[in-house]
Scaffold this motif. Sequence first.
Motif, PDB file in Angstrom:
ATOM      1  N   LEU A  20     -26.358  22.719 -14.944  1.00 55.09           N
ATOM      2  CA  LEU A  20     -25.037  23.298 -15.222  1.00 55.09           C
ATOM      3  C   LEU A  20     -23.954  22.600 -14.399  1.00 55.09           C
ATOM      4  O   LEU A  20     -22.872  22.273 -14.904  1.00 55.09           O
ATOM      5  N   LEU A  21     -24.257  22.325 -13.128  1.00 57.18           N
ATOM      6  CA  LEU A  21     -23.277  21.646 -12.269  1.00 57.18           C
ATOM      7  C   LEU A  21     -23.032  20.207 -12.717  1.00 57.18           C
ATOM      8  O   LEU A  21     -21.961  19.653 -12.479  1.00 57.18           O
ATOM      9  N   LEU A  22     -24.043  19.621 -13.369  1.00 55.33           N
ATOM     10  CA  LEU A  22     -23.899  18.234 -13.824  1.00 55.33           C
ATOM     11  C   LEU A  22     -23.363  18.149 -15.252  1.00 55.33           C
ATOM     12  O   LEU A  22     -23.266  17.063 -15.815  1.00 55.33           O
ATOM     13  N   TRP A  23     -23.028  19.309 -15.857  1.00 52.68           N
ATOM     14  CA  TRP A  23     -22.437  19.329 -17.195  1.00 52.68           C
ATOM     15  C   TRP A  23     -20.916  19.241 -17.017  1.00 52.68           C
ATOM     16  O   TRP A  23     -20.209  20.223 -16.960  1.00 52.68           O
ATOM     17  N   TYR A  24     -20.416  18.015 -16.912  1.00 54.26           N
ATOM     18  CA  TYR A  24     -19.018  17.814 -16.547  1.00 54.26           C
ATOM     19  C   TYR A  24     -18.080  18.094 -17.725  1.00 54.26           C
ATOM     20  O   TYR A  24     -18.453  17.905 -18.889  1.00 54.26           O
ATOM     21  N   PRO A  25     -16.851  18.525 -17.425  1.00 55.12           N
ATOM     22  CA  PRO A  25     -15.871  18.766 -18.501  1.00 55.12           C
ATOM     23  C   PRO A  25     -15.577  17.480 -19.278  1.00 55.12           C
ATOM     24  O   PRO A  25     -15.636  16.384 -18.731  1.00 55.12           O
ATOM     25  N   ARG A  26     -15.265  17.642 -20.584  1.00 59.47           N
ATOM     26  CA  ARG A  26     -14.886  16.474 -21.389  1.00 59.47           C
ATOM     27  C   ARG A  26     -13.382  16.235 -21.323  1.00 59.47           C
ATOM     28  O   ARG A  26     -12.897  15.142 -21.584  1.00 59.47           O
ATOM     29  N   SER A  27     -12.603  17.301 -20.985  1.00 59.07           N
ATOM     30  CA  SER A  27     -11.146  17.161 -20.845  1.00 59.07           C
ATOM     31  C   SER A  27     -10.636  18.356 -20.040  1.00 59.07           C
ATOM     32  O   SER A  27     -11.424  19.205 -19.590  1.00 59.07           O
ATOM     33  N   TYR A  28      -9.322  18.427 -19.881  1.00 58.71           N
ATOM     34  CA  TYR A  28      -8.713  19.496 -19.079  1.00 58.71           C
ATOM     35  C   TYR A  28      -7.430  19.972 -19.753  1.00 58.71           C
ATOM     36  O   TYR A  28      -6.796  19.231 -20.510  1.00 58.71           O
ATOM     37  N   GLU A  29      -7.058  21.227 -19.445  1.00 57.68           N
ATOM     38  CA  GLU A  29      -5.826  21.803 -19.970  1.00 57.68           C
ATOM     39  C   GLU A  29      -5.023  22.293 -18.772  1.00 57.68           C
ATOM     40  O   GLU A  29      -5.523  23.085 -17.962  1.00 57.68           O
ATOM     41  N   TYR A  51     -15.206  22.097 -21.777  1.00 59.36           N
ATOM     42  CA  TYR A  51     -16.563  21.552 -21.804  1.00 59.36           C
ATOM     43  C   TYR A  51     -17.035  21.227 -23.221  1.00 59.36           C
ATOM     44  O   TYR A  51     -16.587  21.865 -24.181  1.00 59.36           O
ATOM     45  N   PRO A  52     -17.956  20.287 -23.359  1.00 60.58           N
ATOM     46  CA  PRO A  52     -18.664  20.139 -24.643  1.00 60.58           C
ATOM     47  C   PRO A  52     -19.476  21.419 -24.861  1.00 60.58           C
ATOM     48  O   PRO A  52     -20.150  21.887 -23.947  1.00 60.58           O
ATOM     49  N   LEU A  53     -19.422  21.986 -26.069  1.00 58.51           N
ATOM     50  CA  LEU A  53     -20.043  23.284 -26.333  1.00 58.51           C
ATOM     51  C   LEU A  53     -21.058  23.193 -27.465  1.00 58.51           C
ATOM     52  O   LEU A  53     -21.178  22.171 -28.129  1.00 58.51           O
ATOM     53  N   THR A  54     -21.761  24.287 -27.681  1.00 57.81           N
ATOM     54  CA  THR A  54     -22.637  24.433 -28.843  1.00 57.81           C
ATOM     55  C   THR A  54     -22.404  25.820 -29.425  1.00 57.81           C
ATOM     56  O   THR A  54     -21.803  26.674 -28.761  1.00 57.81           O
ATOM     57  N   ALA A  55     -22.851  26.074 -30.647  1.00 53.04           N
ATOM     58  CA  ALA A  55     -22.616  27.358 -31.313  1.00 53.04           C
ATOM     59  C   ALA A  55     -23.130  28.510 -30.457  1.00 53.04           C
ATOM     60  O   ALA A  55     -24.250  28.463 -29.945  1.00 53.04           O
ATOM     61  N   GLY A  56     -22.286  29.543 -30.284  1.00 55.43           N
ATOM     62  CA  GLY A  56     -22.692  30.721 -29.519  1.00 55.43           C
ATOM     63  C   GLY A  56     -22.369  30.646 -28.041  1.00 55.43           C
ATOM     64  O   GLY A  56     -22.631  31.592 -27.294  1.00 55.43           O
ATOM     65  N   ILE A  57     -21.809  29.527 -27.583  1.00 55.76           N
ATOM     66  CA  ILE A  57     -21.424  29.370 -26.172  1.00 55.76           C
ATOM     67  C   ILE A  57     -19.929  29.074 -26.120  1.00 55.76           C
ATOM     68  O   ILE A  57     -19.476  28.053 -26.634  1.00 55.76           O
TER      69      ILE A  57
END
Length: 695
Positions: A37-46, A152-158
């Motif tokens: 989870l900590l290594l799942w870096y954001p793809r962009s920022y707002e 973050y990059p997401l998947t269905a349901g998250i």
Amino acid sequence: MISIPYLLSDTVDSLPGIGAGRAKKLEKLGIVTTRDLLLWYPRSYEDRRECCSIRQAPQERSVCVKAMVAAPPRVSRIRKGLELVKVNVVDDADAMELTFFNQSYLRTALVPGEVYLFFGTVERKGSRFFMTNPVFEPERNQRFTRCIMPIYPLTAGISNNLLAGAVRRVLEDCAGQMEDPLPASVLKRWQLAQTVYAVETVHFPPSWEELGVARRRLIFEELFFLFLGLSMLKSSGEHTDGVKCEPFDWHIYADTLPFTLTKAQQRSVEECFHDLCSGRAMNRLIQGDVGSGKTVVGAACAWLMAKNGFQSALMAPTELLAEQHYRTLSPLLAKSGQRVGLLTGSLRAKEKREIYAKLEAGEIDLIVGTHALLSEGVSFRALGLVITDEQHRFGVGQRSALAAKGDEQRRPHVLVMSATPIPRTLALIIYGDLDVSIMDERPPGRQEIQTVLIGEDKRQRLYGFVRKQVQQGHQVYIVCPAVEESEGDGVSGAMDLKAVTAYAGQLQSSVFPDLKVGFVHGKQKSREKEAVMSAFAAGALDVLVATTVVEVGVDVPNATLMVIENAERFGLSQLHQLRGRVGRGSEQSYCVLISNHRSPETRQRLKALCATNDGFVLAEEDLRLRGPGDLFGSRQHGLPPLRMADLAADTRVLYEARDAAQEILQADPGLDLPEHQRLRQRVLSLFEQHRDTFN
């Protein structure tokens, strides 16, 4: 109640709000533990830091507005599948109406009298203010407003908020457990942030400046370990004993050819011969543009191996390509007395058994084939050289599987031929375990392909040009991005995309009823595809409508025109590969790009193709405009994926990381010193499938 802190090894289903169901969905993203989870870096920022009153809010960008819910939300059903929730909110001076789509749960989530922060764009109509679908949270418990918000990059349901909340919780408990994998000397030498600061900041940056510092640290770390692993892989290969050849003058082979080798071919042959006679296992990539004559270099290597009593194997990605290589190489090597065989999946069982027997008896010097070469029944008397064609179609594992059919004590040499021009920075990584020979010349007699970009208004003139080419005895490719009309992307509209099957039928019935039009696409069975391609190669078809399956195809010297529909949908490197299907004979050839796309970036990309035939120049431009895409991926190359580095934008850090890795390895090539054990373990875990190579 005592709260037990989380560990980096804990599974995410133990986190609040996750549970077993959401943990399964996160697993699709590769997130299993809190460390993942900590290594799942954001793809962009707002940027949500700016906060305004309702009246002062700008209309051109999103901001936070602090306001109180004035009355209970109102829910209305407009039609089936569409519900509106409207809420009136007020600040000290003004009122604003909020509208939410299909979020009926908000009737209880937004409490009258409660103050919230709403993030969105305020619209003004006369004296009234409106906001649609804002992000919101109570002012007393703000987490995702008044901040730079990670996306973050997401998947269905998250949802993004769920993921960000989980990351924040894990950071609070686990960030301090992270050991810094980089030595203190490297941190100091390259002025890098500590790992805990970098990970915390990359998820929740206090400012853009601090985010830059954190990103540089994490990018450096990724590339540093990548270079460490690749350098160690390469050096382990350099110490691997290979089949040693006695030198023969390559001019003897060249004199048997019906043409003169280019300087680039001569240079590549000399580099290969040096490797083959060195006593160490060759791992070499011949990277040459479409039509640069790489196969002739491969044949020279097979010639030298046969002179020394060893066999060679050439693996191609399709039966059609294997057959083409067989037809090309047989006459080239026959004059030297070499025996060439062909092994593909479609051969009858009896034919295969005959080939197997000849290979085992040493009666075939060069076997050309497909994946059939990896079959259990295939064994060699003395395999000395493995050649793979179109490396981007084969993984590292397949290359190794074929090489494993040689002598364990004397590893076969490996020669990889790729017609995909790859930018220098990318080649440095993708082929880090290979030496590289660049072939940057076209054989004499080949003319530059003339490339033009046209719009729909020129279609009738184009059809006239197609007919003219056929009347002159030539053939034409027409490439489309879709197979059937239903494959449209829904944005430009399905009918805007030229679809192979429907378009081929339309051309045959309405435009070229007197010509022979065929079509080929990836959804056809292999035999069906190969039958169509064979018919085109034999001249039985005038026009071939196709998807990109023709990108790696047989040589058809008689094809002089490549038409690419909806050209904006292809990358520059892919367009260049497609263009390379023509211009393989001595006649002038043409490539016509059709696109009505008006985006300046798209026009710039397509005009770049019109301006040059140099694939390496185009590859650099494609990397700059589109990023590395699938050229770099662990699935293809057996290398660890990049989570943070952008090879197009981070060139400076890439070279710094390479220099840092080289400095470490110069002092300790095997990372054997006590202070480098953590580095070694990290390299081993990243390059798991190559673990045996490092031992």
